[in-house]
Design a protein around this motif. Structure first.
Motif, PDB file in Angstrom:
ATOM      1  N   ASP A 327       0.848  -1.189   0.000  1.00 56.00           N
ATOM      2  CA  ASP A 327       0.000   0.000   0.000  1.00 56.00           C
ATOM      3  C   ASP A 327       0.886   1.241   0.000  1.00 56.00           C
ATOM      4  OD1 ASP A 327      -2.298  -1.540   0.115  1.00 56.00           O
ATOM      5  OD2 ASP A 327      -2.339  -1.546   2.310  1.00 56.00           O
ATOM      6  N   PRO A 328       0.479   2.299  -0.724  1.00 58.61           N
ATOM      7  CA  PRO A 328       1.269   3.538  -0.722  1.00 58.61           C
ATOM      8  C   PRO A 328       1.428   4.081   0.694  1.00 58.61           C
ATOM      9  CG  PRO A 328      -0.404   3.580  -2.448  1.00 58.61           C
ATOM     10  CD  PRO A 328      -0.700   2.378  -1.600  1.00 58.61           C
ATOM     11  N   MET A 329       2.637   4.532   1.010  1.00 57.80           N
ATOM     12  CA  MET A 329       2.917   5.054   2.353  1.00 57.80           C
ATOM     13  C   MET A 329       4.079   6.022   2.282  1.00 57.80           C
ATOM     14  SD  MET A 329       4.786   1.732   4.060  1.00 57.80           S
ATOM     15  CE  MET A 329       3.341   0.721   3.742  1.00 57.80           C
ATOM     16  N   PRO A 330       4.246   6.867   3.330  1.00 55.96           N
ATOM     17  CA  PRO A 330       5.373   7.805   3.339  1.00 55.96           C
ATOM     18  C   PRO A 330       6.700   7.066   3.485  1.00 55.96           C
ATOM     19  CG  PRO A 330       3.678   8.468   4.912  1.00 55.96           C
ATOM     20  CD  PRO A 330       3.351   7.077   4.474  1.00 55.96           C
ATOM     21  N   VAL A 331       7.761   7.688   2.957  1.00 58.54           N
ATOM     22  CA  VAL A 331       9.106   7.165   3.107  1.00 58.54           C
ATOM     23  C   VAL A 331       9.875   8.090   4.050  1.00 58.54           C
ATOM     24  CG1 VAL A 331      11.291   6.698   1.934  1.00 58.54           C
ATOM     25  CG2 VAL A 331       9.132   6.055   0.855  1.00 58.54           C
ATOM     26  N   TYR A 332      10.499   7.544   5.079  1.00 65.58           N
ATOM     27  CA  TYR A 332      11.273   8.317   6.045  1.00 65.58           C
ATOM     28  C   TYR A 332      12.750   7.953   5.904  1.00 65.58           C
ATOM     29  CZ  TYR A 332       6.747   9.137   8.316  1.00 65.58           C
ATOM     30  OH  TYR A 332       5.451   9.493   8.574  1.00 65.58           O
ATOM     31  N   ASP A 333      13.605   8.901   6.234  1.00 67.80           N
ATOM     32  CA  ASP A 333      15.027   8.584   6.302  1.00 67.80           C
ATOM     33  C   ASP A 333      15.486   8.593   7.745  1.00 67.80           C
ATOM     34  OD1 ASP A 333      15.343  11.213   7.062  1.00 67.80           O
ATOM     35  OD2 ASP A 333      16.420  11.836   5.239  1.00 67.80           O
ATOM     36  N   ALA A 334      16.765   8.357   7.979  1.00 70.66           N
ATOM     37  CA  ALA A 334      17.282   8.248   9.344  1.00 70.66           C
ATOM     38  C   ALA A 334      17.280   9.579  10.083  1.00 70.66           C
ATOM     39  CB  ALA A 334      18.693   7.677   9.303  1.00 70.66           C
ATOM     40  N   CYS A 337      13.473  13.098   7.885  1.00 71.43           N
ATOM     41  CA  CYS A 337      12.842  13.658   6.692  1.00 71.43           C
ATOM     42  C   CYS A 337      11.776  12.696   6.179  1.00 71.43           C
ATOM     43  CB  CYS A 337      13.879  13.924   5.603  1.00 71.43           C
ATOM     44  SG  CYS A 337      15.178  15.096   6.085  1.00 71.43           S
ATOM     45  N   VAL A 338      10.750  13.224   5.512  1.00 74.08           N
ATOM     46  CA  VAL A 338       9.648  12.410   5.037  1.00 74.08           C
ATOM     47  C   VAL A 338       9.350  12.767   3.579  1.00 74.08           C
ATOM     48  CG1 VAL A 338       7.919  14.064   5.888  1.00 74.08           C
ATOM     49  CG2 VAL A 338       7.269  11.656   5.487  1.00 74.08           C
ATOM     50  N   SER A 339       8.895  11.789   2.808  1.00 74.20           N
ATOM     51  CA  SER A 339       8.581  12.042   1.396  1.00 74.20           C
ATOM     52  C   SER A 339       7.397  12.988   1.280  1.00 74.20           C
ATOM     53  CB  SER A 339       8.277  10.730   0.686  1.00 74.20           C
ATOM     54  OG  SER A 339       7.180  10.076   1.312  1.00 74.20           O
ATOM     55  N   THR A 340       7.403  13.794   0.240  1.00 74.00           N
ATOM     56  CA  THR A 340       6.333  14.780   0.042  1.00 74.00           C
ATOM     57  C   THR A 340       5.019  14.109  -0.365  1.00 74.00           C
ATOM     58  OG1 THR A 340       7.060  15.083  -2.251  1.00 74.00           O
ATOM     59  CG2 THR A 340       7.979  16.583  -0.574  1.00 74.00           C
ATOM     60  N   THR A 341       5.088  12.895  -0.901  1.00 71.82           N
ATOM     61  CA  THR A 341       3.880  12.142  -1.265  1.00 71.82           C
ATOM     62  C   THR A 341       4.054  10.690  -0.824  1.00 71.82           C
ATOM     63  OG1 THR A 341       4.753  11.599  -3.465  1.00 71.82           O
ATOM     64  CG2 THR A 341       3.409  13.609  -3.281  1.00 71.82           C
ATOM     65  N   ASN A 342       2.940   9.977  -0.770  1.00 72.21           N
ATOM     66  CA  ASN A 342       3.016   8.540  -0.488  1.00 72.21           C
ATOM     67  C   ASN A 342       3.700   7.824  -1.652  1.00 72.21           C
ATOM     68  OD1 ASN A 342       1.806   8.790   1.983  1.00 72.21           O
ATOM     69  ND2 ASN A 342      -0.257   8.331   1.216  1.00 72.21           N
ATOM     70  N   VAL A 343       4.470   6.805  -1.328  1.00 73.83           N
ATOM     71  CA  VAL A 343       5.251   6.081  -2.338  1.00 73.83           C
ATOM     72  C   VAL A 343       4.834   4.608  -2.328  1.00 73.83           C
ATOM     73  CG1 VAL A 343       7.570   5.422  -3.095  1.00 73.83           C
ATOM     74  CG2 VAL A 343       7.179   7.652  -2.020  1.00 73.83           C
ATOM     75  N   THR A 344       4.661   4.038  -3.529  1.00 69.62           N
ATOM     76  CA  THR A 344       4.332   2.612  -3.656  1.00 69.62           C
ATOM     77  C   THR A 344       5.619   1.810  -3.830  1.00 69.62           C
ATOM     78  OG1 THR A 344       2.195   3.058  -4.699  1.00 69.62           O
ATOM     79  CG2 THR A 344       3.101   0.854  -5.005  1.00 69.62           C
ATOM     80  N   LEU A 345       5.929   1.003  -2.814  1.00 64.36           N
ATOM     81  CA  LEU A 345       7.071   0.105  -2.892  1.00 64.36           C
ATOM     82  C   LEU A 345       6.562  -1.333  -3.036  1.00 64.36           C
ATOM     83  CD1 LEU A 345       9.378   1.642  -0.134  1.00 64.36           C
ATOM     84  CD2 LEU A 345       9.474   1.990  -2.606  1.00 64.36           C
ATOM     85  N   ASN A 346       7.459  -2.248  -3.274  1.00 61.46           N
ATOM     86  CA  ASN A 346       7.028  -3.635  -3.460  1.00 61.46           C
ATOM     87  C   ASN A 346       8.065  -4.587  -2.887  1.00 61.46           C
ATOM     88  OD1 ASN A 346       9.053  -3.349  -5.343  1.00 61.46           O
ATOM     89  ND2 ASN A 346       7.851  -4.011  -7.104  1.00 61.46           N
ATOM     90  N   TYR A 347       7.737  -5.861  -2.901  1.00 67.01           N
ATOM     91  CA  TYR A 347       8.634  -6.896  -2.394  1.00 67.01           C
ATOM     92  C   TYR A 347       8.390  -8.163  -3.208  1.00 67.01           C
ATOM     93  CZ  TYR A 347       4.449  -8.543   0.040  1.00 67.01           C
ATOM     94  OH  TYR A 347       3.184  -8.991   0.327  1.00 67.01           O
ATOM     95  N   CYS A 348       9.309  -9.110  -3.133  1.00 65.13           N
ATOM     96  CA  CYS A 348       9.179 -10.371  -3.862  1.00 65.13           C
ATOM     97  C   CYS A 348       8.439 -11.391  -3.006  1.00 65.13           C
ATOM     98  CB  CYS A 348      10.556 -10.915  -4.245  1.00 65.13           C
ATOM     99  SG  CYS A 348      11.428  -9.933  -5.483  1.00 65.13           S
ATOM    100  N   ILE A 349       7.557 -12.142  -3.655  1.00 73.18           N
ATOM    101  CA  ILE A 349       6.790 -13.153  -2.931  1.00 73.18           C
ATOM    102  C   ILE A 349       6.673 -14.402  -3.795  1.00 73.18           C
ATOM    103  CG2 ILE A 349       4.607 -12.200  -3.779  1.00 73.18           C
ATOM    104  CD1 ILE A 349       3.326 -13.138  -1.152  1.00 73.18           C
TER     105      ILE A 349
END
Length: 455
Positions: A327-334, A337-349
């Motif tokens: 599901d699209p969600m914000p990206v944070y760094d250490a 800082c936070v992404s200006t928009t929600n980002v869609t990431l994925n994983y292998c299954i």
């Protein structure tokens, strides 16, 4: 005439079992004397053809042609030659040829988008009013011969050989078919001149445990000295088998040998949901079982020809290792800082049993399965095909908002997976399945090393 395995060698010509298959052969009509003029010799090579064109990989023979052998009636070596016209003979009328007579038939729904897997049956038999056990015979019988009365066939499949947790059917309506090889109609002995007729064969779900080594018209199985009986002779409807017809097929008068198929998808799904209900199916004449006629004969699991034995054809969903979006969600760094928009990431299954090979090898080393890398005590990397991992990815620019942090806004980059693959396999050495007990020499060396380190 026998099927050839490969190119042969040796000073005495082809060797049986190595260069050609001697157990699968066809015999030409016998020559009793040396013919004065040329004549045709003929052999029926249907069985050889079945081995070449069978769907089963483990028994299919390579199509390397035929080897012709001159065999004497006494078994002694031949003392003369037999010559034949070859395909290069100038007169086309006398060139060797092969006649192929085939029966067009409709196959089950093709498994073009799934993975077709063949499963062996666990048991089969037929029951008749003769009170005999028929579970070790080469054929199954269905119908009514008149003299012996009706006959019904039972087949069973061990549902525990089907991994219901990792494997899914491709289609909920037409994925599982029972294949039977029909060999023709046959009368019982002594003959009473019954007539052959059209018979509609129906498959029903069996509701009671039975055994091919004990099942008769009255007995289903045996537990110790206890006979577990059917509720009625030849099985009782409602209690021994379900009256609902799962699938049917029609055998008309005069039909030749061919495959018939029963769609068992609905009952197979029942077995997947409740394995304790898996008792196989019974196939009987649903049109006029009480009317005398021929027995219909089918190859059983004990048939000497493995190409005609019954089996299940299961169209499964293909094992795949693929990316799946989150599901699209914000990206944070250490740094917060936070992404200006929600980002869609994925994983292998891994789905439908993909990347599940060599599962037992990991447990031999007391490792947990499902990890990405395994090392043994000798720092040797071991992998067990348990992981679906990324194979390729593309970088995505993600603008970051660092308001309130000790850094300026910036562009972050994250990976979006474009393809996945099962982790590479390495066979575990068979010489060391588990950690061996250290030898006395190794223990002494280890003790000496520890003493040196303390100093």
């Amino acid at each position: 005439s026998s099927g050839i395995n490969a190119e042969y060698g040796g000073d005495k010509g082809p060797i049986a079992g190595i260069d050609y298959v001697s157990t699968v052969n066809a015999k030409f009509n016998k020559l009793h004397r040396n013919p004065d003029t040329g004549r045709w010799l003929q052999a029926v090579t249907t069985t050889i053809a079945r081995y070449i064109f069978t769907e089963l990989d483990d028994i299919r023979m390579a199509n390397n042609g035929f080897l012709l052998r001159y065999v004497t009636e006494s078994g002694n070596p031949a003392t003369s030659f037999v010559t034949f016209d070859s395909p290069a003979f100038p007169d086309p009328e006398f060139k060797p040829f092969m006649d192929i007579c085939y029966i067009p038939f409709t196959r089950p729904v093709p498994c073009t988008e799934g993975q077709l897997v063949y499963y062996d049956l666990s048991a089969d038999t037929y029951i008749a009013k003769d009170g005999q056990v028929h579970g070790s015979e080469e054929h199954l019988f269905i119908g009514n011969s008149g003299w012996d009365g009706p006959a019904r066939s039972l087949v069973d499949f061990d549902i525990f050989t089907f991994n219901t947790e990792l494997t899914a059917l491709h289609n909920d309506a037409e994925s599982v078919y029972l294949r039977l090889w029909y060999e023709g109609a046959e009368m019982a002995k002594p003959y009473n001149d019954p007539r052959q007729m059209e018979r509609i064969l129906a498959a029903h779900k069996v509701l009671k445990t039975w055994s091919d080594s004990h099942a008769t018209s009255k007995v289903a199985s045996v537990s110790g000295n206890q006979k577990n009986r059917w509720d009625a002779e030849m099985m009782e409807e409602l209690t021994d088998y379900d009256p609902e017809v799962i699938a049917s097929d029609t055998i008309s008068e005069g039909e030749d040998e061919h495959n018939i198929y029963f769609n068992l998808t609905s009952v197979f799904k029942d077995w997947m949901n409740d394995r304790t209900s898996a008792h196989g199916v019974v196939i009987k004449d649903s049109q006029h079982e009480s009317v005398p006629g021929y027995f219909l004969k089918f190859a059983s699991l004990n048939n000497p020809d493995p190409t005609v034995r019954p089996y299940l054809m299961v169209c499964q969903k293909k094992p795949i290792c693929e990316p799946e979006d989150q599901d699209p969600m914000p990206v944070y760094d250490a740094d917060g800082c936070v992404s200006t928009t929600n980002v869609t990431l994925n994983y292998c299954i891994a789905k439908n049993g993909a990347c599940s090979g060599m599962e037992d090898s990991a447990t031999n080393y007391d490792y947990m399965t499902g990890v990405s890398a395994l090392w043994d005590e000798f720092h040797v990397l071991r992998t067990f095909c348990k992981c679906c991992t990324d194979a390729a990815a593309e970088r995505i620019r993600v603008p970051m908002n660092c308001e309130g942090q000790d850094k300026s806004d910036y562009d972050n980059y994250v990976n979006y997976i474009t393809s996945c693959e099962c982790q590479k396999c390495e066979e575990v050495s068979s010489k060391r399945k588990k950690r061996a007990v250290p030898s006395k020499t190794r223990l002494l060396l280890r003790s000496a090393l520890k003493s040196m380190l303390r100093k």
